[in-house]
Design an enzyme around this catalytic site. Structure first.
Site, mmCIF file in Angstrom:
data_model
loop_
_atom_site.group_PDB
_atom_site.id
_atom_site.type_symbol
_atom_site.label_atom_id
_atom_site.label_comp_id
_atom_site.label_asym_id
_atom_site.label_seq_id
_atom_site.Cartn_x
_atom_site.Cartn_y
_atom_site.Cartn_z
ATOM 1 N N LYS A 175 0.547 -1.311 -0.069
ATOM 2 C CA LYS A 175 0.137 0.102 -0.008
ATOM 3 C C LYS A 175 0.837 1.289 -0.074
ATOM 4 O O LYS A 175 0.628 2.087 -0.877
ATOM 5 C CB LYS A 175 -0.888 -0.031 1.393
ATOM 6 N N GLU A 226 10.560 -4.817 4.540
ATOM 7 C CA GLU A 226 10.581 -6.061 4.152
ATOM 8 C C GLU A 226 10.241 -6.238 2.728
ATOM 9 O O GLU A 226 10.972 -7.007 1.938
ATOM 10 C CB GLU A 226 9.319 -6.885 4.869
ATOM 11 N N GLY A 251 -4.893 -1.722 4.625
ATOM 12 C CA GLY A 251 -4.087 -2.589 4.312
ATOM 13 C C GLY A 251 -4.624 -4.083 4.678
ATOM 14 O O GLY A 251 -4.978 -4.985 3.682
ATOM 15 N N ARG A 252 -5.546 -4.282 5.746
ATOM 16 C CA ARG A 252 -6.038 -5.563 6.238
ATOM 17 C C ARG A 252 -7.447 -5.785 5.569
ATOM 18 O O ARG A 252 -8.004 -6.764 5.781
ATOM 19 C CB ARG A 252 -5.724 -5.660 7.680
ATOM 20 N N GLU A 304 -5.063 -6.561 14.665
ATOM 21 C CA GLU A 304 -4.502 -5.300 14.145
ATOM 22 C C GLU A 304 -5.601 -4.077 14.196
ATOM 23 O O GLU A 304 -5.216 -2.868 14.347
ATOM 24 C CB GLU A 304 -3.893 -5.124 12.795
ATOM 25 N N HIS A 322 -6.318 -33.088 17.048
ATOM 26 C CA HIS A 322 -5.289 -34.273 17.567
ATOM 27 C C HIS A 322 -4.183 -33.313 17.985
ATOM 28 O O HIS A 322 -2.792 -33.831 18.449
ATOM 29 C CB HIS A 322 -4.726 -34.991 16.508
ATOM 30 N N LYS A 375 9.264 -0.934 14.083
ATOM 31 C CA LYS A 375 9.829 -0.598 12.806
ATOM 32 C C LYS A 375 10.889 0.200 13.067
ATOM 33 O O LYS A 375 12.011 0.430 12.816
ATOM 34 C CB LYS A 375 8.732 0.126 11.975
HETATM 35 O O1 F6P Z 1 3.090 -3.154 9.975
HETATM 36 C C1 F6P Z 1 1.801 -3.244 9.619
HETATM 37 C C2 F6P Z 1 1.267 -2.698 8.106
HETATM 38 O O2 F6P Z 1 1.289 -1.321 8.151
HETATM 39 C C3 F6P Z 1 -0.067 -3.530 7.833
HETATM 40 O O3 F6P Z 1 -1.144 -2.689 8.203
HETATM 41 C C4 F6P Z 1 0.170 -3.469 6.368
HETATM 42 O O4 F6P Z 1 -0.807 -4.372 5.874
HETATM 43 C C5 F6P Z 1 1.810 -3.965 6.263
HETATM 44 O O5 F6P Z 1 2.162 -3.238 7.280
HETATM 45 C C6 F6P Z 1 1.930 -3.793 4.961
HETATM 46 O O6 F6P Z 1 2.013 -2.389 4.463
HETATM 47 P P1 F6P Z 1 2.089 -2.084 2.916
HETATM 48 O O7 F6P Z 1 1.300 -2.721 2.233
HETATM 49 O O8 F6P Z 1 2.197 -0.632 2.883
HETATM 50 O O9 F6P Z 1 3.492 -2.646 2.575
#
Ligand code: F6P
Length: 540
Positions: free
Chosen positions: A206, A212, A267-268, A353, A384, A504
């Site tokens: 987003k 990452e 995002g979620r 979240e 199980h 972060k």
């Molecule tokens: O670290 C949490 C977050 O901001 C989430 O809310 C989001 O889904 C995820 O990181 C990834 O963010 P982006 O889509 O901006 O890379």
């Protein structure tokens, strides 16, 4: 405003809880033959049996009153109207527009956003079709057979969950992989056996700034350039999904392969936006549309169904009931469908979240519990492993059991076995086994205390015809709106996520301290300093 816990309705619920907490589901069912029918509801292709909850008609009456007093209907109307109910980020919350049929109108700041949604969906459909039928090829002219989604959180969990959920509808000649973790093994393993000439990377982010994702995207770029021997290959092997088109362009991804979305999509809450491009490539545009129709059907159900038949409202209120009055800390999500194995992980982000907040909308620290811990495993695997604790442990763990009437494999008898297990678990959890029943069965006395199962463990059972695209859409929307309902009761912002920021920021400080050439003067606490020092010495 009166604090939630001081309201008359909250106190009434507390008193009611004290009055009924010892009531056993055995008694409730024995005294009321109509219970299962009365405490069931249906909508948007889903059937919810909530009769095996520790509730009475009075509980529901009070919970509906709680929803009324907390303004659930008003806030729902505000959300659907495009009002900026995500107050801490000053944003609208309009993921429902992502699945609004062509021609309907949903506005943000007075502008109808639905035409733009369909413009992006149409562009996605052209791209997905081109990849699926081989018209869009890689740099060498080879057909794209491998799709690797690079993204994390909401830009990963939804696409991965949906791909596995809808695998039966996917193009089996293609391979789909999902890289999220910044651990290099994630990328390495995902690409080890892939031919770069046949591989498309979809960089989903987003913000297009997430450490990452940006790291893995750079690794993917280097991988393509190394394997195909030229920078010129990048254009044909990358697509991007983002609200930050400038960031995408700077990264060097072709605008023609870039699909946007909007800041009013959290995002979620984004798996049905362009973030779902990998899903669309896997199952095709028609199945993707069917999924959107399922989402929309549940949106309409949530908006219009009366409280006693409103599935997301019921699910949300029951969660509040256990969380705040029975002090339950967690909710288990148990899909009796191997294809939904990643659904609990998806719901973990969606719910935790969203509702893991400690201040209310006015910034005041709350004096009540907010979001429960969400976890789960696909049935029957969990049986199980941890179900022992659910049946005989000391904790109350309400669970949602999710099942489907038609199987997705030709092994129909195995499907009967699977569903028999679902039904048996909800029965065993609710009714348990008494000492008398054990005695009557001839169980040896010395074992009786160990074999007694108290029962009175609540479950919701959610049944649908088949795990198809439309059902997946309505299932996800069911939980989205349940999360909204809970967040509204707790008066929190379910659409921000400030809590993930601190870690972060600290990681950014630590990265240069791990540089092999640096001799950093560490100024953290003694524990963090020692851990960093040890890592520097031992990493090899
Ligand atoms: O670290 C949490 C977050 O901001 C989430 O809310 C989001 O889904 C995820 O990181 C990834 O963010 P982006 O889509 O901006 O890379």
């Amino acid at each position: 405003m009166t604090a939630l816990t001081q309201t008359a309705i909250w106190r009434a619920l507390k008193a009611h809880h004290a009055a009924i907490e010892d009531l056993h589901l055995r008694t409730l069912f024995a005294d009321d033959p109509g219970r299962a029918i009365r405490f069931s509801a249906e909508g948007a292709g889903l059937f919810l049996d909530y009769s095996k909850n520790r509730i009475t008609d009075e509980t529901l009456r009070l919970l509906f009153l709680l929803a009324e007093n907390c303004g659930v209907a008003e806030r729902r109307a505000a959300m659907f109207s495009g009002a900026k109910i995500n107050t801490t980020e000053r944003r609208a919350v309009l993921h429902m527009a992502l699945r609004a049929p062509r021609g309907t109108r949903m506005t943000v700041d007075g502008v109808d956003v639905v035409p733009d949604v369909h413009k992006v969906l149409d562009a996605m459909a052209r791209f997905a079709t081109g990849i699926r039928n081989g018209e869009i090829t890689g740099h060498t002219g080879k057909r794209i057979r491998n799709v690797v989604n690079i993204g994390i959180g909401g830009s990963y969990l939804g696409p991965e969950m949906a791909y596995f959920a809808l695998r039966a509808f996917s193009d089996r000649s293609m391979i789909f992989r999902f890289v999220a973790n910044v651990d290099g093994t994630d990328f390495h393993e995902a690409t080890l056996d892939l031919d770069a000439a046949e591989t498309l990377f979809i960089v989903s982010s987003k913000t297009f700034t997430t450490l990452e994702t940006m790291t893995n995207a750079a690794t993917a770029r280097a991988w393509i350039v190394e394997k195909l021997g030229t920078d010129a290959a990048v254009g044909k092997h990358f697509a991007a999904i983002s609200t930050n088109i400038g960031g995408v362009t700077n990264f060097g991804i072709d605008v023609a392969n870039t699909f946007g979305f909007w800041d009013w999509v959290g995002g979620r809450y984004s798996m049905d936006s362009a973030i779902g491009l990998s899903t669309m490539i896997a199952v095709g545009p028609d199945n993707f549309s069917a999924m959107l129709a399922g989402f929309h059907a549940m949106d309409e159900h949530f908006r219009t169904a009366p409280p006693s038949r409103n599935l997301p409202l019921l699910l949300g209120l029951l969660s509040v009931w256990y969380n705040n009055f029975f002090s339950a800390q967690t909710i288990g999500i148990m899909p009796y469908a191997a294809h939904l194995a990643r659904f609990p992980a998806y719901l973990q982000q969606l719910q935790m979240e969203s509702n893991g907040k400690h201040v209310d909308l006015d910034g005041q620290v709350v004096d009540y519990q907010t979001g429960p811990i969400i976890w789960g495993e696909s049935g029957t695997d969990g049986q199980h492993s941890f179900y022992q604790l659910l049946h005989q442990g000391t904790k109350l763990v309400p669970c949602d059991l999710i099942g489907f009437c038609s199987p997705l494999s030709p092994l129909t008898e195995q499907h009967d076995l699977l569903m028999a297990n679902l039904f048996a678990q909800s029965e065993a959890l609710a009714f348990g086994k008494t000492a008398e029943a054990l005695k009557a069965e001839g169980s040896p006395d010395f074992q009786t205390p160990f074999r007694v199962a108290e029962g009175n463990r609540p479950t919701n059972t959610i049944l649908a015809q088949k795990l198809d695209p439309a059902t997946l859409g309505s299932l996800v929307a069911l939980y989205e709106h349940s999360v909204f309902t809970q967040g509204t009761i707790w008066s929190i912002d379910s659409f921000d996520q400030w809590g993930v920021e601190l870690g972060k920021v600290l990681a950014i400080h630590i990265i240069p301290e791990l540089d092999r050439d640096a001799e950093p003067k560490l100024s953290h606490d003694t524990s963090t300093n020692a851990l960093i020092g040890r890592y520097r010495r031992l990493r090899g």
